[in-house]
Enzyme design. Structure first.
Site, mmCIF file in Angstrom:
data_model
loop_
_atom_site.group_PDB
_atom_site.id
_atom_site.type_symbol
_atom_site.label_atom_id
_atom_site.label_comp_id
_atom_site.label_asym_id
_atom_site.label_seq_id
_atom_site.Cartn_x
_atom_site.Cartn_y
_atom_site.Cartn_z
ATOM 1 N N ASN A 110 0.833 -1.204 0.000
ATOM 2 C CA ASN A 110 0.000 0.000 0.000
ATOM 3 C C ASN A 110 0.865 1.250 0.000
ATOM 4 O O ASN A 110 1.958 1.276 0.543
ATOM 5 C CB ASN A 110 -0.966 -0.008 1.195
ATOM 6 C CG ASN A 110 -0.384 0.658 2.430
ATOM 7 O OD1 ASN A 110 -0.423 1.884 2.567
ATOM 8 N ND2 ASN A 110 0.199 -0.141 3.319
ATOM 9 N N PHE B 295 -1.511 8.411 4.259
ATOM 10 C CA PHE B 295 -2.237 9.048 5.373
ATOM 11 C C PHE B 295 -3.507 9.764 4.913
ATOM 12 O O PHE B 295 -3.773 10.906 5.298
ATOM 13 C CB PHE B 295 -1.342 10.065 6.121
ATOM 14 C CG PHE B 295 -0.251 9.460 6.965
ATOM 15 C CD1 PHE B 295 -0.166 8.100 7.196
ATOM 16 C CD2 PHE B 295 0.715 10.276 7.555
ATOM 17 C CE1 PHE B 295 0.846 7.542 7.982
ATOM 18 C CE2 PHE B 295 1.736 9.738 8.344
ATOM 19 C CZ PHE B 295 1.799 8.369 8.549
ATOM 20 N N SER C 17 5.803 5.147 8.601
ATOM 21 C CA SER C 17 5.118 4.826 7.356
ATOM 22 C C SER C 17 6.011 5.194 6.165
ATOM 23 O O SER C 17 6.574 6.291 6.132
ATOM 24 C CB SER C 17 3.804 5.594 7.271
ATOM 25 O OG SER C 17 3.265 5.447 5.981
ATOM 26 N N ASN D 116 5.037 5.903 3.239
ATOM 27 C CA ASN D 116 4.278 6.580 2.183
ATOM 28 C C ASN D 116 4.117 8.082 2.356
ATOM 29 O O ASN D 116 3.402 8.716 1.595
ATOM 30 C CB ASN D 116 2.905 5.911 2.044
ATOM 31 C CG ASN D 116 3.059 4.434 1.744
ATOM 32 O OD1 ASN D 116 3.850 4.057 0.894
ATOM 33 N ND2 ASN D 116 2.345 3.598 2.485
ATOM 34 N N THR D 117 4.729 8.647 3.383
ATOM 35 C CA THR D 117 4.785 10.109 3.513
ATOM 36 C C THR D 117 6.247 10.478 3.343
ATOM 37 O O THR D 117 7.085 10.046 4.150
ATOM 38 C CB THR D 117 4.240 10.546 4.896
ATOM 39 O OG1 THR D 117 2.849 10.245 4.949
ATOM 40 C CG2 THR D 117 4.440 12.040 5.138
ATOM 41 N N LYS E 208 5.617 3.709 17.055
ATOM 42 C CA LYS E 208 5.550 2.631 16.057
ATOM 43 C C LYS E 208 6.758 2.715 15.141
ATOM 44 O O LYS E 208 7.037 3.769 14.566
ATOM 45 C CB LYS E 208 4.256 2.737 15.245
ATOM 46 C CG LYS E 208 4.089 1.584 14.254
ATOM 47 C CD LYS E 208 2.676 1.486 13.759
ATOM 48 C CE LYS E 208 2.510 0.331 12.783
ATOM 49 N NZ LYS E 208 1.127 0.186 12.321
ATOM 50 N N ASN F 217 5.778 -1.633 11.495
ATOM 51 C CA ASN F 217 5.017 -1.137 10.353
ATOM 52 C C ASN F 217 5.350 -1.987 9.110
ATOM 53 O O ASN F 217 6.031 -3.006 9.225
ATOM 54 C CB ASN F 217 5.380 0.343 10.123
ATOM 55 C CG ASN F 217 4.201 1.138 9.593
ATOM 56 O OD1 ASN F 217 3.481 0.666 8.709
ATOM 57 N ND2 ASN F 217 3.990 2.328 10.106
HETATM 58 C C1 LIG Z 1 -3.596 -0.562 3.484
HETATM 59 C C2 LIG Z 1 -2.779 -0.358 4.751
HETATM 60 C C3 LIG Z 1 -2.792 0.885 5.349
HETATM 61 C C4 LIG Z 1 -2.032 1.100 6.515
HETATM 62 N N1 LIG Z 1 -2.056 2.331 7.102
HETATM 63 C C5 LIG Z 1 -1.356 2.532 8.232
HETATM 64 C C6 LIG Z 1 -1.409 3.783 8.883
HETATM 65 O O1 LIG Z 1 -2.120 4.705 8.493
HETATM 66 N N2 LIG Z 1 -0.641 3.947 10.002
HETATM 67 C C7 LIG Z 1 0.142 2.953 10.524
HETATM 68 O O2 LIG Z 1 0.795 3.156 11.553
HETATM 69 N N3 LIG Z 1 0.191 1.744 9.918
HETATM 70 C C8 LIG Z 1 -0.538 1.508 8.813
HETATM 71 N N4 LIG Z 1 -0.491 0.287 8.204
HETATM 72 C C9 LIG Z 1 0.400 -0.769 8.765
HETATM 73 C C10 LIG Z 1 -0.368 -1.778 9.621
HETATM 74 O O3 LIG Z 1 -0.939 -1.159 10.749
HETATM 75 C C11 LIG Z 1 0.559 -2.911 10.091
HETATM 76 O O4 LIG Z 1 1.504 -2.413 11.002
HETATM 77 C C12 LIG Z 1 1.299 -3.580 8.933
HETATM 78 O O5 LIG Z 1 0.427 -3.786 7.856
HETATM 79 C C13 LIG Z 1 1.929 -4.924 9.321
HETATM 80 O O6 LIG Z 1 0.974 -5.844 9.765
HETATM 81 P P1 LIG Z 1 0.326 -6.997 8.829
HETATM 82 O O7 LIG Z 1 1.447 -7.749 8.190
HETATM 83 O O8 LIG Z 1 -0.506 -7.808 9.775
HETATM 84 O O9 LIG Z 1 -0.513 -6.288 7.819
HETATM 85 C C14 LIG Z 1 -1.249 0.042 7.055
HETATM 86 C C15 LIG Z 1 -1.261 -1.199 6.429
HETATM 87 C C16 LIG Z 1 -2.009 -1.424 5.295
HETATM 88 C C17 LIG Z 1 -2.001 -2.786 4.652
#
Ligand SMILES: Cc1cc2nc3c(=O)[nH]c(=O)nc-3n(C[C@H](O)[C@H](O)[C@H](O)COP(=O)(O)O)c2cc1C
Length: 385
Positions: A115, A119, A222, A224-225, A260, A289
Protein backbone atom coordinates in the site's frame (compact mmCIF):
# COMPACT_ATOMS: atom_id res chain seq x y z
CA UNK A 1 -17.50 -19.80 3.93
CA UNK A 2 -15.22 -16.73 4.07
CA UNK A 3 -13.15 -18.11 1.20
CA UNK A 4 -16.22 -17.74 -1.06
CA UNK A 5 -16.76 -14.14 0.01
CA UNK A 6 -13.03 -13.49 -0.31
CA UNK A 7 -13.06 -14.76 -3.91
CA UNK A 8 -15.78 -12.23 -4.67
CA UNK A 9 -14.08 -9.40 -2.80
CA UNK A 10 -10.73 -10.13 -4.47
CA UNK A 11 -12.38 -9.49 -7.84
CA UNK A 12 -12.84 -5.87 -6.73
CA UNK A 13 -10.09 -3.27 -6.45
CA UNK A 14 -8.56 -3.61 -2.95
CA UNK A 15 -9.63 -0.27 -1.46
CA UNK A 16 -13.11 -0.56 -2.93
CA UNK A 17 -13.47 -4.05 -1.45
CA UNK A 18 -12.39 -2.69 1.93
CA UNK A 19 -15.21 -0.14 2.12
CA UNK A 20 -17.73 -2.46 0.46
CA UNK A 21 -17.20 -5.19 3.05
CA UNK A 22 -17.13 -2.81 6.01
CA UNK A 23 -20.34 -1.14 4.86
CA UNK A 24 -21.95 -4.55 4.43
CA UNK A 25 -20.94 -5.40 7.98
CA UNK A 26 -22.30 -2.05 9.15
CA UNK A 27 -25.67 -2.79 7.54
CA UNK A 28 -25.78 -6.16 9.29
CA UNK A 29 -24.73 -4.69 12.64
CA UNK A 30 -27.40 -2.00 12.45
CA UNK A 31 -29.98 -4.72 13.13
CA UNK A 32 -29.73 -5.40 16.86
CA UNK A 33 -30.45 -9.15 16.88
CA UNK A 34 -28.10 -9.72 13.92
CA UNK A 35 -25.34 -7.82 15.69
CA UNK A 36 -25.85 -9.98 18.78
CA UNK A 37 -25.53 -13.15 16.71
CA UNK A 38 -22.38 -11.90 14.96
CA UNK A 39 -20.89 -10.89 18.28
CA UNK A 40 -21.70 -14.26 19.83
CA UNK A 41 -20.05 -16.06 16.92
CA UNK A 42 -16.89 -13.95 16.72
CA UNK A 43 -16.14 -12.48 20.14
CA UNK A 44 -13.81 -14.56 22.32
CA UNK A 45 -15.31 -15.06 25.76
CA UNK A 46 -12.57 -16.74 27.79
CA UNK A 47 -11.92 -14.57 30.86
CA UNK A 48 -8.26 -15.68 30.92
CA UNK A 49 -7.69 -13.50 27.86
CA UNK A 50 -8.22 -10.28 29.80
CA UNK A 51 -5.01 -8.46 30.65
CA UNK A 52 -3.92 -5.15 32.04
CA UNK A 53 -1.28 -3.48 29.90
CA UNK A 54 -0.13 0.14 30.37
CA UNK A 55 -2.76 0.20 33.15
CA UNK A 56 -5.54 -0.44 30.64
CA UNK A 57 -7.93 -3.38 30.78
CA UNK A 58 -7.78 -5.18 27.43
CA UNK A 59 -10.58 -7.74 26.91
CA UNK A 60 -8.18 -9.81 24.83
CA UNK A 61 -4.66 -9.29 23.42
CA UNK A 62 -5.59 -9.31 19.72
CA UNK A 63 -5.95 -5.87 18.19
CA UNK A 64 -6.43 -4.34 14.78
CA UNK A 65 -3.47 -2.39 13.39
CA UNK A 66 -3.59 1.25 12.35
CA UNK A 67 -4.74 2.13 8.87
CA UNK A 68 -7.73 -0.21 8.78
CA UNK A 69 -10.16 2.20 10.41
CA UNK A 70 -8.29 5.42 9.76
CA UNK A 71 -11.29 7.64 10.49
CA UNK A 72 -12.84 5.78 13.45
CA UNK A 73 -15.86 5.02 11.29
CA UNK A 74 -16.35 1.33 11.98
CA UNK A 75 -15.76 0.92 15.72
CA UNK A 76 -19.05 -0.77 16.50
CA UNK A 77 -18.51 -3.26 13.68
CA UNK A 78 -14.94 -4.03 14.79
CA UNK A 79 -16.08 -4.43 18.38
CA UNK A 80 -18.68 -6.93 17.16
CA UNK A 81 -15.90 -8.95 15.52
CA UNK A 82 -14.21 -9.33 18.90
CA UNK A 83 -11.10 -7.17 18.62
CA UNK A 84 -9.52 -6.46 21.98
CA UNK A 85 -8.33 -3.10 20.72
CA UNK A 86 -8.39 -1.01 17.58
CA UNK A 87 -5.80 1.57 16.59
CA UNK A 88 -7.50 4.34 14.66
CA UNK A 89 -5.54 6.59 12.28
CA UNK A 90 -3.00 7.50 11.25
CA UNK A 91 -4.66 10.83 12.05
CA UNK A 92 -3.11 14.11 10.89
CA UNK A 93 -4.06 17.66 11.98
CA UNK A 94 -5.63 18.59 8.63
CA UNK A 95 -7.69 16.29 6.43
CA UNK A 96 -5.72 14.71 3.57
CA UNK A 97 -6.79 12.95 0.39
CA UNK A 98 -3.70 10.73 0.35
CA UNK A 99 -2.01 9.42 -2.76
CA UNK A 100 -3.60 8.86 -6.12
CA UNK A 101 -5.68 5.69 -6.53
CA UNK A 102 -5.15 2.79 -6.93
CA UNK A 103 -2.89 2.73 -3.87
CA UNK A 104 -3.56 -0.63 -2.27
CA UNK A 105 -2.69 -3.91 -4.01
CA UNK A 106 -2.92 -7.61 -3.23
CA UNK A 107 -0.19 -10.17 -3.83
CA UNK A 108 -2.29 -13.31 -3.28
CA UNK A 109 0.50 -15.76 -4.14
CA UNK A 110 2.39 -14.54 -1.07
CA UNK A 111 -0.63 -13.56 1.07
CA UNK A 112 0.64 -10.00 1.10
CA UNK A 113 -0.42 -6.44 0.40
CA UNK A 114 1.44 -3.40 -0.89
CA UNK A 115 0.00 0.00 0.00
CA UNK A 116 0.91 3.62 -0.56
CA UNK A 117 -2.17 5.22 0.94
CA UNK A 118 -0.31 8.35 2.16
CA UNK A 119 -2.24 9.05 5.37
CA UNK A 120 -5.61 9.68 3.77
CA UNK A 121 -7.86 10.71 6.67
CA UNK A 122 -10.64 13.10 7.67
CA UNK A 123 -8.37 15.21 9.90
CA UNK A 124 -8.19 15.28 13.67
CA UNK A 125 -11.22 17.51 14.32
CA UNK A 126 -13.74 15.32 12.50
CA UNK A 127 -12.22 12.17 13.93
CA UNK A 128 -12.37 13.60 17.43
CA UNK A 129 -16.10 14.30 16.99
CA UNK A 130 -16.68 10.76 15.80
CA UNK A 131 -14.84 9.36 18.82
CA UNK A 132 -16.81 11.61 21.18
CA UNK A 133 -19.98 10.20 19.71
CA UNK A 134 -18.68 6.65 20.05
CA UNK A 135 -17.79 7.26 23.67
CA UNK A 136 -21.16 8.83 24.43
CA UNK A 137 -22.97 5.86 22.92
CA UNK A 138 -20.83 3.23 24.55
CA UNK A 139 -21.82 2.26 28.04
CA UNK A 140 -18.57 1.80 29.91
CA UNK A 141 -19.78 -1.39 31.58
CA UNK A 142 -22.13 -3.51 29.60
CA UNK A 143 -23.36 -6.21 32.03
CA UNK A 144 -21.67 -8.91 29.92
CA UNK A 145 -18.29 -7.16 30.26
CA UNK A 146 -18.67 -6.82 34.02
CA UNK A 147 -19.42 -10.52 34.30
CA UNK A 148 -16.35 -11.33 32.21
CA UNK A 149 -14.07 -9.12 34.28
CA UNK A 150 -15.33 -10.60 37.56
CA UNK A 151 -14.84 -14.11 36.20
CA UNK A 152 -11.26 -13.13 35.41
CA UNK A 153 -10.64 -12.27 39.02
CA UNK A 154 -11.05 -8.51 39.03
CA UNK A 155 -12.79 -7.49 42.24
CA UNK A 156 -14.40 -4.52 40.50
CA UNK A 157 -14.86 -3.39 36.90
CA UNK A 158 -11.51 -2.22 35.52
CA UNK A 159 -12.44 1.40 34.99
CA UNK A 160 -14.11 1.92 38.33
CA UNK A 161 -11.19 3.88 39.67
CA UNK A 162 -8.53 1.28 40.02
CA UNK A 163 -10.12 -0.94 42.66
CA UNK A 164 -8.84 -3.98 40.87
CA UNK A 165 -7.96 -7.35 42.24
CA UNK A 166 -5.14 -7.45 39.70
CA UNK A 167 -2.07 -5.37 39.43
CA UNK A 168 -2.28 -1.93 37.88
CA UNK A 169 1.12 -0.25 37.82
CA UNK A 170 1.56 2.27 40.61
CA UNK A 171 0.54 5.77 39.58
CA UNK A 172 -1.69 4.49 36.83
CA UNK A 173 -4.68 3.61 38.96
CA UNK A 174 -7.98 4.94 37.84
CA UNK A 175 -6.91 5.30 34.20
CA UNK A 176 -10.28 5.00 32.48
CA UNK A 177 -10.28 2.28 29.90
CA UNK A 178 -13.10 1.33 27.64
CA UNK A 179 -14.47 -1.88 29.09
CA UNK A 180 -15.64 -2.98 25.68
CA UNK A 181 -12.70 -2.36 23.40
CA UNK A 182 -9.62 -0.22 23.91
CA UNK A 183 -9.03 2.54 21.34
CA UNK A 184 -5.51 3.59 20.36
CA UNK A 185 -4.91 6.87 18.57
CA UNK A 186 -2.18 6.58 15.94
CA UNK A 187 -0.94 10.09 15.10
CA UNK A 188 1.17 11.52 12.29
CA UNK A 189 2.05 14.67 10.40
CA UNK A 190 0.52 16.22 7.32
CA UNK A 191 2.37 15.67 4.05
CA UNK A 192 3.11 19.39 3.63
CA UNK A 193 4.48 19.91 7.13
CA UNK A 194 8.30 20.07 7.00
CA UNK A 195 10.09 17.61 9.29
CA UNK A 196 11.46 20.44 11.47
CA UNK A 197 7.88 21.42 12.31
CA UNK A 198 6.57 17.86 12.60
CA UNK A 199 6.54 17.92 16.41
CA UNK A 200 3.77 20.56 16.25
CA UNK A 201 1.53 18.27 14.16
CA UNK A 202 1.99 15.44 16.66
CA UNK A 203 1.14 17.80 19.50
CA UNK A 204 -2.02 19.06 17.77
CA UNK A 205 -3.27 15.50 17.31
CA UNK A 206 -2.26 14.56 20.86
CA UNK A 207 -4.16 17.50 22.39
CA UNK A 208 -7.26 17.00 20.24
CA UNK A 209 -7.54 13.27 20.84
CA UNK A 210 -6.45 13.21 24.46
CA UNK A 211 -9.92 12.78 25.95
CA UNK A 212 -11.23 10.33 23.38
CA UNK A 213 -8.55 7.65 23.01
CA UNK A 214 -7.09 5.25 25.58
CA UNK A 215 -3.49 5.29 24.36
CA UNK A 216 -1.36 7.04 21.74
CA UNK A 217 0.99 5.73 19.08
CA UNK A 218 3.45 8.09 17.43
CA UNK A 219 3.83 6.95 13.84
CA UNK A 220 7.14 7.89 12.28
CA UNK A 221 7.49 4.70 10.29
CA UNK A 222 5.12 4.83 7.36
CA UNK A 223 6.98 4.63 4.02
CA UNK A 224 4.28 6.58 2.18
CA UNK A 225 4.78 10.11 3.51
CA UNK A 226 7.98 11.50 2.00
CA UNK A 227 10.71 11.94 4.61
CA UNK A 228 8.59 10.64 7.51
CA UNK A 229 10.91 7.80 8.41
CA UNK A 230 13.79 10.24 8.86
CA UNK A 231 11.92 11.19 12.04
CA UNK A 232 13.07 7.85 13.46
CA UNK A 233 16.54 9.35 13.87
CA UNK A 234 17.51 10.09 17.44
CA UNK A 235 17.35 13.90 17.53
CA UNK A 236 14.11 14.17 15.57
CA UNK A 237 12.51 11.49 17.70
CA UNK A 238 13.63 13.04 20.95
CA UNK A 239 12.09 16.35 19.89
CA UNK A 240 8.69 14.79 19.10
CA UNK A 241 8.51 12.29 21.95
CA UNK A 242 10.13 14.58 24.52
CA UNK A 243 7.57 17.27 23.78
CA UNK A 244 4.60 14.89 23.96
CA UNK A 245 5.99 13.35 27.12
CA UNK A 246 6.19 16.74 28.80
CA UNK A 247 2.67 17.59 27.68
CA UNK A 248 1.44 14.22 28.95
CA UNK A 249 3.10 14.56 32.34
CA UNK A 250 1.69 18.05 32.89
CA UNK A 251 -1.83 16.59 32.98
CA UNK A 252 -3.63 15.25 36.04
CA UNK A 253 -3.91 11.85 34.36
CA UNK A 254 -1.55 10.82 31.60
CA UNK A 255 -2.16 8.54 28.63
CA UNK A 256 0.12 5.66 27.61
CA UNK A 257 2.48 6.85 24.87
CA UNK A 258 3.90 4.36 22.37
CA UNK A 259 6.10 4.57 19.29
CA UNK A 260 5.55 2.63 16.06
CA UNK A 261 8.70 1.63 14.23
CA UNK A 262 9.66 0.32 10.80
CA UNK A 263 11.12 -3.15 10.32
CA UNK A 264 13.85 -1.64 8.15
CA UNK A 265 15.80 0.14 10.91
CA UNK A 266 19.54 -0.31 11.24
CA UNK A 267 20.89 -1.91 14.45
CA UNK A 268 22.13 1.57 15.49
CA UNK A 269 18.69 3.09 15.04
CA UNK A 270 17.12 0.29 17.08
CA UNK A 271 19.66 0.88 19.83
CA UNK A 272 18.85 4.61 19.80
CA UNK A 273 15.15 3.86 20.07
CA UNK A 274 15.69 1.57 23.06
CA UNK A 275 17.76 4.34 24.70
CA UNK A 276 15.11 6.98 24.05
CA UNK A 277 12.40 4.65 25.34
CA UNK A 278 14.36 4.31 28.56
CA UNK A 279 15.19 8.02 28.77
CA UNK A 280 11.63 9.28 28.47
CA UNK A 281 9.89 6.28 30.05
CA UNK A 282 8.01 5.41 26.92
CA UNK A 283 5.07 3.10 27.70
CA UNK A 284 5.62 0.76 24.79
CA UNK A 285 6.50 0.14 21.16
CA UNK A 286 4.44 -1.08 18.22
CA UNK A 287 6.71 -3.23 16.11
CA UNK A 288 6.43 -3.15 13.22
CA UNK A 289 5.02 -1.14 10.35
CA UNK A 290 5.22 -2.27 6.70
CA UNK A 291 8.56 -2.84 4.97
CA UNK A 292 10.03 -1.25 1.86
CA UNK A 293 12.02 -4.43 1.20
CA UNK A 294 10.87 -6.85 -1.51
CA UNK A 295 13.55 -9.42 -0.67
CA UNK A 296 11.32 -12.01 0.89
CA UNK A 297 8.79 -12.11 -1.95
CA UNK A 298 8.46 -15.14 -4.21
CA UNK A 299 9.68 -14.57 -7.76
CA UNK A 300 6.10 -14.39 -9.11
CA UNK A 301 5.19 -11.70 -6.58
CA UNK A 302 8.46 -9.85 -7.23
CA UNK A 303 7.38 -9.33 -10.84
CA UNK A 304 3.96 -8.11 -9.69
CA UNK A 305 5.53 -5.87 -7.05
CA UNK A 306 7.78 -4.27 -9.61
CA UNK A 307 4.75 -3.27 -11.67
CA UNK A 308 3.00 -1.90 -8.57
CA UNK A 309 5.97 0.26 -7.62
CA UNK A 310 6.40 2.16 -4.37
CA UNK A 311 4.69 1.23 -1.13
CA UNK A 312 4.86 -0.66 2.14
CA UNK A 313 4.71 -4.44 2.03
CA UNK A 314 2.68 -6.29 4.67
CA UNK A 315 1.49 -9.83 5.36
CA UNK A 316 3.31 -13.17 5.22
CA UNK A 317 6.59 -11.91 3.69
CA UNK A 318 6.88 -9.41 6.56
CA UNK A 319 6.61 -11.99 9.35
CA UNK A 320 10.25 -13.01 9.57
CA UNK A 321 11.65 -9.47 9.38
CA UNK A 322 9.23 -8.17 12.00
CA UNK A 323 10.00 -11.17 14.25
CA UNK A 324 13.71 -10.34 14.00
CA UNK A 325 13.16 -6.69 14.94
CA UNK A 326 10.91 -7.77 17.81
CA UNK A 327 13.54 -10.14 19.15
CA UNK A 328 16.22 -7.45 19.01
CA UNK A 329 13.97 -4.89 20.69
CA UNK A 330 13.14 -7.29 23.52
CA UNK A 331 16.88 -7.87 23.98
CA UNK A 332 17.70 -4.16 23.95
CA UNK A 333 14.92 -3.26 26.37
CA UNK A 334 15.67 -6.30 28.56
CA UNK A 335 12.08 -7.44 28.15
CA UNK A 336 10.87 -4.62 30.35
CA UNK A 337 8.98 -2.59 27.76
CA UNK A 338 5.54 -3.72 26.55
CA UNK A 339 5.65 -4.40 22.82
CA UNK A 340 2.62 -4.71 20.57
CA UNK A 341 3.75 -7.01 17.77
CA UNK A 342 2.48 -6.44 14.25
CA UNK A 343 3.57 -8.03 10.98
CA UNK A 344 2.43 -11.17 9.21
CA UNK A 345 0.05 -12.60 11.81
CA UNK A 346 -2.49 -14.89 10.17
CA UNK A 347 -2.94 -17.79 12.58
CA UNK A 348 -2.71 -18.51 16.27
CA UNK A 349 0.77 -19.98 15.71
CA UNK A 350 2.03 -16.66 14.28
CA UNK A 351 0.69 -14.79 17.31
CA UNK A 352 2.23 -17.38 19.61
CA UNK A 353 5.61 -16.90 17.91
CA UNK A 354 5.43 -13.17 18.67
CA UNK A 355 4.32 -13.70 22.27
CA UNK A 356 7.07 -16.28 22.79
CA UNK A 357 9.61 -13.76 21.48
CA UNK A 358 8.46 -11.37 24.20
CA UNK A 359 5.56 -9.39 22.74
CA UNK A 360 2.83 -8.38 25.16
CA UNK A 361 -0.02 -8.23 22.66
CA UNK A 362 -0.49 -8.56 18.90
CA UNK A 363 -2.18 -6.71 16.06
CA UNK A 364 -3.47 -8.06 12.76
CA UNK A 365 -4.17 -6.29 9.47
CA UNK A 366 -3.30 -8.21 6.29
CA UNK A 367 -4.18 -11.49 8.03
CA UNK A 368 -7.69 -10.13 8.61
CA UNK A 369 -8.10 -9.58 4.85
CA UNK A 370 -6.94 -13.09 3.97
CA UNK A 371 -8.37 -15.06 6.92
CA UNK A 372 -11.63 -13.19 7.49
CA UNK A 373 -13.71 -12.28 10.52
CA UNK A 374 -12.97 -15.42 12.55
CA UNK A 375 -9.34 -14.37 12.94
CA UNK A 376 -9.59 -12.88 16.46
CA UNK A 377 -11.48 -15.83 17.90
CA UNK A 378 -9.15 -18.37 16.27
CA UNK A 379 -6.00 -16.62 17.49
CA UNK A 380 -7.43 -16.21 20.99
CA UNK A 381 -8.30 -19.91 21.19
CA UNK A 382 -4.76 -20.86 20.22
CA UNK A 383 -2.94 -18.48 22.55
CA UNK A 384 -5.20 -19.41 25.42
CA UNK A 385 -4.22 -23.11 25.27
C1 LIG B 1 -3.60 -0.56 3.48
C2 LIG B 1 -2.78 -0.36 4.75
C3 LIG B 1 -2.79 0.88 5.35
C4 LIG B 1 -2.03 1.10 6.51
N1 LIG B 1 -2.06 2.33 7.10
C5 LIG B 1 -1.36 2.53 8.23
C6 LIG B 1 -1.41 3.78 8.88
O1 LIG B 1 -2.12 4.70 8.49
N2 LIG B 1 -0.64 3.95 10.00
C7 LIG B 1 0.14 2.95 10.52
O2 LIG B 1 0.80 3.16 11.55
N3 LIG B 1 0.19 1.74 9.92
C8 LIG B 1 -0.54 1.51 8.81
N4 LIG B 1 -0.49 0.29 8.20
C9 LIG B 1 0.40 -0.77 8.77
C10 LIG B 1 -0.37 -1.78 9.62
O3 LIG B 1 -0.94 -1.16 10.75
C11 LIG B 1 0.56 -2.91 10.09
O4 LIG B 1 1.50 -2.41 11.00
C12 LIG B 1 1.30 -3.58 8.93
O5 LIG B 1 0.43 -3.79 7.86
C13 LIG B 1 1.93 -4.92 9.32
O6 LIG B 1 0.97 -5.84 9.77
P1 LIG B 1 0.33 -7.00 8.83
O7 LIG B 1 1.45 -7.75 8.19
O8 LIG B 1 -0.51 -7.81 9.78
O9 LIG B 1 -0.51 -6.29 7.82
C14 LIG B 1 -1.25 0.04 7.06
C15 LIG B 1 -1.26 -1.20 6.43
C16 LIG B 1 -2.01 -1.42 5.29
C17 LIG B 1 -2.00 -2.79 4.65
Amino acid sequence: MYSLLRNLLFKMEAEQAHYFSMNLLRAACSIGPVRKIISKCFTPSQPELIRTVFGLPFRNPVGLGAGFDKNASYLRELETLGFGFVEIGTVTPLPQAGNEKPRSFRLPADKALINRMGFNNDGVKVIRERLEEWKANTTPHPPSADKLYRKAGFVAPPDSGGELGRSLPAGRQGNRGNARMIIGGNIGKNKNTPNEEAWKDYEICFNELFDVVDYFVVNVSSPNTPGLRALQDKDALLKILGNLNQNNRSRPERKPLLLKIAPDLTPEQLKDIAEIADEINLDGIVSSNTTISRERLSSASKVQAEKIGMGGLSGKPLKEASDEVLQELVRLTKGKLPIIASGGIFKGEDAKDKLNLGATMVQVWTGFIYEGPTIVNKICKKINL
